[in-house]
Design a protein around this motif. Structure first.
Motif, PDB file in Angstrom:
ATOM      1  N   ARG A  61      92.752  67.664  95.186  1.00  0.00           N
ATOM      2  CA  ARG A  61      93.472  66.551  95.811  1.00  0.00           C
ATOM      3  C   ARG A  61      94.711  67.033  96.561  1.00  0.00           C
ATOM      4  O   ARG A  61      95.098  66.473  97.577  1.00  0.00           O
ATOM      5  N   ASP A  62      95.336  68.066  95.999  1.00  0.00           N
ATOM      6  CA  ASP A  62      96.557  68.567  96.625  1.00  0.00           C
ATOM      7  C   ASP A  62      96.769  70.006  96.183  1.00  0.00           C
ATOM      8  O   ASP A  62      96.382  70.392  95.076  1.00  0.00           O
ATOM      9  N   CYS A  63      97.369  70.817  97.048  1.00  0.00           N
ATOM     10  CA  CYS A  63      97.661  72.210  96.720  1.00  0.00           C
ATOM     11  C   CYS A  63      99.006  72.565  97.339  1.00  0.00           C
ATOM     12  O   CYS A  63      99.201  72.428  98.550  1.00  0.00           O
ATOM     13  N   ARG A  64      99.935  73.019  96.495  1.00  0.00           N
ATOM     14  CA  ARG A  64     101.270  73.326  97.006  1.00  0.00           C
ATOM     15  C   ARG A  64     101.945  74.358  96.100  1.00  0.00           C
ATOM     16  O   ARG A  64     101.584  74.516  94.938  1.00  0.00           O
ATOM     17  N   VAL A  65     102.922  75.052  96.682  1.00  0.00           N
ATOM     18  CA  VAL A  65     103.732  75.985  95.909  1.00  0.00           C
ATOM     19  C   VAL A  65     104.819  75.188  95.210  1.00  0.00           C
ATOM     20  O   VAL A  65     105.515  74.383  95.841  1.00  0.00           O
ATOM     21  N   GLN A  66     104.946  75.398  93.903  1.00  0.00           N
ATOM     22  CA  GLN A  66     105.944  74.670  93.115  1.00  0.00           C
ATOM     23  C   GLN A  66     106.989  75.661  92.610  1.00  0.00           C
ATOM     24  O   GLN A  66     106.665  76.737  92.113  1.00  0.00           O
ATOM     25  N   ARG A  71     107.793  80.542  89.893  1.00  0.00           N
ATOM     26  CA  ARG A  71     107.092  80.089  91.085  1.00  0.00           C
ATOM     27  C   ARG A  71     105.597  80.078  90.792  1.00  0.00           C
ATOM     28  O   ARG A  71     105.052  81.004  90.205  1.00  0.00           O
ATOM     29  N   SER A  72     104.904  79.003  91.183  1.00  0.00           N
ATOM     30  CA  SER A  72     103.469  78.915  90.913  1.00  0.00           C
ATOM     31  C   SER A  72     102.776  78.155  92.040  1.00  0.00           C
ATOM     32  O   SER A  72     103.399  77.402  92.797  1.00  0.00           O
ATOM     33  N   LEU A  73     101.456  78.389  92.127  1.00  0.00           N
ATOM     34  CA  LEU A  73     100.625  77.608  93.041  1.00  0.00           C
ATOM     35  C   LEU A  73     100.003  76.490  92.220  1.00  0.00           C
ATOM     36  O   LEU A  73      99.232  76.747  91.286  1.00  0.00           O
ATOM     37  N   PHE A  91      99.544  84.766  92.788  1.00  0.00           N
ATOM     38  CA  PHE A  91      98.705  84.294  93.896  1.00  0.00           C
ATOM     39  C   PHE A  91      99.221  84.856  95.207  1.00  0.00           C
ATOM     40  O   PHE A  91     100.360  85.317  95.322  1.00  0.00           O
ATOM     41  N   ARG A  92      98.320  84.822  96.204  1.00  0.00           N
ATOM     42  CA  ARG A  92      98.683  85.214  97.560  1.00  0.00           C
ATOM     43  C   ARG A  92      98.876  83.949  98.402  1.00  0.00           C
ATOM     44  O   ARG A  92      98.256  82.915  98.138  1.00  0.00           O
ATOM     45  N   GLN A  95      95.974  81.839  99.638  1.00  0.00           N
ATOM     46  CA  GLN A  95      95.192  81.040  98.703  1.00  0.00           C
ATOM     47  C   GLN A  95      95.536  79.553  98.803  1.00  0.00           C
ATOM     48  O   GLN A  95      94.730  78.699  98.476  1.00  0.00           O
ATOM     49  N   GLN A  96      96.752  79.251  99.269  1.00  0.00           N
ATOM     50  CA  GLN A  96      97.131  77.845  99.411  1.00  0.00           C
ATOM     51  C   GLN A  96      96.223  77.150 100.419  1.00  0.00           C
ATOM     52  O   GLN A  96      95.811  76.003 100.224  1.00  0.00           O
ATOM     53  N   ALA A  97      95.865  77.864 101.481  1.00  0.00           N
ATOM     54  CA  ALA A  97      94.957  77.292 102.479  1.00  0.00           C
ATOM     55  C   ALA A  97      93.524  77.264 101.970  1.00  0.00           C
ATOM     56  O   ALA A  97      92.729  76.373 102.319  1.00  0.00           O
ATOM     57  N   GLN A  98      93.185  78.216 101.099  1.00  0.00           N
ATOM     58  CA  GLN A  98      91.817  78.299 100.566  1.00  0.00           C
ATOM     59  C   GLN A  98      91.465  77.075  99.729  1.00  0.00           C
ATOM     60  O   GLN A  98      90.337  76.586  99.756  1.00  0.00           O
ATOM     61  N   TRP A  99      92.453  76.547  98.975  1.00  0.00           N
ATOM     62  CA  TRP A  99      92.191  75.403  98.091  1.00  0.00           C
ATOM     63  C   TRP A  99      92.745  74.123  98.713  1.00  0.00           C
ATOM     64  O   TRP A  99      93.581  73.434  98.130  1.00  0.00           O
ATOM     65  N   SER A 100      92.283  73.821  99.895  1.00  0.00           N
ATOM     66  CA  SER A 100      92.763  72.639 100.620  1.00  0.00           C
ATOM     67  C   SER A 100      92.150  71.364 100.029  1.00  0.00           C
ATOM     68  O   SER A 100      91.108  71.406  99.366  1.00  0.00           O
ATOM     69  N   PRO A 101      92.791  70.209 100.229  1.00  0.00           N
ATOM     70  CA  PRO A 101      92.261  68.945  99.701  1.00  0.00           C
ATOM     71  C   PRO A 101      90.827  68.707 100.141  1.00  0.00           C
ATOM     72  O   PRO A 101      90.447  68.964 101.293  1.00  0.00           O
ATOM     73  N   GLY A 102      90.020  68.235  99.212  1.00  0.00           N
ATOM     74  CA  GLY A 102      88.613  67.968  99.466  1.00  0.00           C
ATOM     75  C   GLY A 102      87.691  69.089  99.036  1.00  0.00           C
ATOM     76  O   GLY A 102      86.465  68.904  98.954  1.00  0.00           O
ATOM     77  N   THR A 103      88.242  70.285  98.737  1.00  0.00           N
ATOM     78  CA  THR A 103      87.423  71.421  98.329  1.00  0.00           C
ATOM     79  C   THR A 103      86.877  71.219  96.920  1.00  0.00           C
ATOM     80  O   THR A 103      87.601  70.818  96.006  1.00  0.00           O
TER      81      THR A 103
END
Length: 674
Positions: A61-66, A71-73, A91-92, A95-103
């Motif tokens: 649903r959502d993927c962001r650096v927190q 620090r975590s993804l 994480f690299r 990877q934030q783009a790899q786990w985009s919403p809808g995946t």
């Protein structure tokens, strides 16, 4: 077959495998899973129990650096049953783009209740097109192996898979056909490493097949050892009535009937030219030390030397102190331990080699090279379960001539009779089945850690009356041991500033440990915070209470040993088992048994059922070999078949005996002289 023959195994991997005790491909194949994971089924997120490993399919649903303390993804995801947060600390950025919403993500991991809902940290994640297009999840359970730093589960699994392609060549059938189980040993190994889901019966059959051969190898080893012992000669030591009377007069107590009976059995053994091989079992506090002293007395009076090996330097020093008082003016008692200064060690080695040292008490330092006896007549091994069989036999062979020393093995961890008679077939067995008069059972209670303040208040009351207490801190590693003990000692010092608090743990220098123990024994401190380094032999009659922190982490035999540190005087003593809820069923069973039973032999039966045979047999320690399959009381049903198979194998296939023993005991097979 050398491990280097497997593809991709280089020096670093060899070093990692060596830390697990694995030197050959055969060793690797017998390095079995500690548990299994079912990764063939996909569970709804809501059905996964907290703390349980599971396979689940969710949509991002959502993927962001927190940003926070770390620090975590953060990946927020869900299925139709509920939501879960997937969190990656390593994480690299891509990877934030790899786990985009809808995946769609197929995950394996442990879901726990987090601060803001259900969370899974560092799951194994695979992108999939959707619920209708999933990879083949197979039909077999995934093994999870005991491992070491730097050797990951996927890497170890890959090595096992490579080894399994050679299992039939490396594990030919060695047991005679007339007593061989239907399932081959090679097929049993394959099954144990990769069982089918819901094939419990097949997996049990495989384990039984391997347990049978493991027990058979152990039986063959001790039988060969016993045959060799009968061919050897020992020093005949006739009883000396004057020496016996001198020892009795030096003792500050009278012998029990049970002690007298066992001493009589030993006396007759020592008179023979056939080397004695005797196991003395006795509950904690039954007085095994004085039985050992009586045996030593007979041998020293006959002009020979005695070596007494204890598992810890603390216990070795305690034995030496008692023996010096009992043998004053009649025999020199020397101590040989790892923490000695060079000059003291050199002087002791000289006295041992020249025969001036009548009795030598020590730790594992006794059987190291450079320790040479003039005429070693008797070896006494205290707390057999702490040593490997190879260690006691290596010490026995230090007689200084072609004559083999008599051997007396003692344990406060009673071994069930059937198991002892089968797997300790090289030893005659004596049993001290009575405690000294005046000893009352230690009252034992299990309490949640939430009640720790009440326990500390009780400590204040007890110690104000002049009594003393142990506080034991178990842990998973030596460094964790030390940290836990230091924290408890600091807490008790702050809570009970009017009392002296001592601290002893395995990372302290030998001299520091000895000084702390002497302060506690002399009453200069009221509370001793310790790791399980005080498990065996520590004798402080003024100590009337022992608190065992996180008791659910220890085995039943170890808990019973620790409880035996109190109740050695004439005052009522107490044992408090502090546990951290919730507990597993087996942990609950251990604590329940300890609270309701004081009979060490009854507890040994329960412990064998709950934990297995390895530690009871002295095969799980340094110098020994851990029992991989032959564990639990259920395996006693295999023993009659094992006894019969051993006789037939010796008679019909003697050429296979050595190979069988080496297969299961590895490089330590020499203890059986095969």
């Amino acid at each position: 077959m050398k491990l280097a023959a497997l593809p991709g195994v280089g020096p670093r991997t060899l070093e990692q495998l060596a830390r697990l005790g694995l030197e050959t491909v055969e060793d690797l194949l017998l390095h079995v899973p500690s548990r299994y994971e079912d990764r063939t089924r996909i569970l709804p997120v809501a059905d996964v129990e907290s703390g349980q490993g599971a396979r689940f399919l969710v949509r991002v649903r959502d993927c962001r650096v927190q940003f926070g303390q770390r620090r975590s993804l953060r990946i927020d995801a869900a299925d139709e049953s509920g939501e879960v947060t997937l969190r990656l600390f390593h994480f690299r950025q891509e990877q934030q783009a790899q786990w985009s919403p809808g995946t769609w993500v197929l995950c394996w991991g442990i879901i726990r209740e987090g601060r803001w809902g259900r969370e899974c940290v560092h799951p194994q994640m695979v992108r999939v097109p959707g619920p209708e297009q999933l990879p083949d999840l197979g039909s077999r359970l995934t093994p999870v192996y005991p491992t070491t730093s730097g050797l990951t589960q996927p890497r170890l699994l890959k090595l096992q898979q490579a080894a399994l392609t050679r299992v039939h060549d490396l594990f030919p059938e060695l047991v005679p056909a007339e007593v061989r189980p239907d399932l081959s040993v090679a097929d049993a190994i394959v099954t144990v490493h990769s069982p089918q889901v819901d094939a419990d019966e097949t997996l049990q059959l495989a384990r039984d097949r391997l347990a049978f051969e493991e027990l058979l190898a152990q039986r063959l080893a001790v039988l060969r050892g016993r045959l060799r012992a009968r061919e050897d000669s020992g020093y005949p030591c006739e009883p000396d009535p004057q020496a016996e009377q001198a020892l009795l007069q030096a003792l500050p107590f009278e012998l029990t009937t049970a002690q007298q009976r066992v001493i009589s059995e030993i006396r007759e053994n020592l008179r023979s030219t056939e080397p004695m091989l005797r196991l003395v079992q006795g509950d904690v506090g039954c007085g095994k030390t004085v039985v050992a002293a009586a045996a030593a007395n007979q041998v020293v009076a006959a002009g020979y030397q005695v070596a007494i090996m204890a598992p810890t330097e603390i216990l070795a020093r305690q034995h030496a102190l008692a023996l010096r008082a009992w043998f004053e003016g009649r025999a020199e008692v020397h101590l040989l331990a790892g923490g000695q200064k060079a000059a003291e060690r050199k002087s002791t080695l000289k006295a041992v080699a020249e025969g001036a040292a009548g009795i030598v008490v020590g730790t594992q330092a006794l059987f190291q090279s450079g320790v040479d006896f003039d005429r070693l007549g008797l070896v006494i091994v205290d707390e057999q379960h702490r040593f490997g069989v190879g260690q006691r036999l290596a010490l026995r062979d230090k007689s200084g001539s072609d004559v083999i020393a008599h051997q007396l093995v003692m344990t406060a961890t009673p071994i069930p009779r059937t198991l002892a008679q089968t797997l300790y077939a090289d030893l005659a067995i004596s049993r001290i089945d009575a405690l000294p008069p005046g000893r009352s059972p230690v009252q034992t209670v299990a309490m949640s850690q939430h009640k720790r303040p009440a326990v500390i208040d009780r400590l204040r009351e007890v110690c104000a009356q002049g009594q003393q207490a142990f506080w034991v801190c178990p842990a998973l590693s030596e460094s964790e041991h030390a940290t836990a003990a230091e924290e408890i000692a600091e807490m008790l010092s702050e809570s009970l500033p009017e009392l002296g608090v001592g601290l002893v743990h395995g990372q302290m220098k030998s001299a520091e440990k000895i000084a702390v123990m002497e302060d506690f024994r002399a009453g200069r401190t009221s509370i001793l915070v310790a790791t399980t380094v005080i498990e065996v032999g520590v004798d402080v009659p003024g100590a009337t209470i022992i608190i065992i922190d996180e008791a659910e982490r220890l085995g039943l035999a170890q808990l019973h040993q620790l409880r035996g540190r109190v109740g050695r005087g004439d005052q009522q003593s107490f044992c408090v088992l502090l546990y951290k809820p919730p507990m597993r069923d087996t942990a609950q069973a251990r604590l329940r048994a300890l609270c309701t039973t004081h009979d060490g032999f009854a507890l040994a039966e329960t412990d064998l059922e709950l934990r297995g045979a390895g530690e009871l047999l002295g095969t799980a320690q340094s110098g020994g070999h851990r029992m991989r399959f032959a564990e639990a009381l259920l395996d006693t049903r295999l023993l009659p078949q094992v006894v019969s198979a051993a006789e037939i194998t010796l008679r019909n296939a003697p050429q296979h005996v050595s190979v069988l023993v080496r297969r299961w005991l590895g490089g330590r097979a020499n203890y059986a002289d095969v």
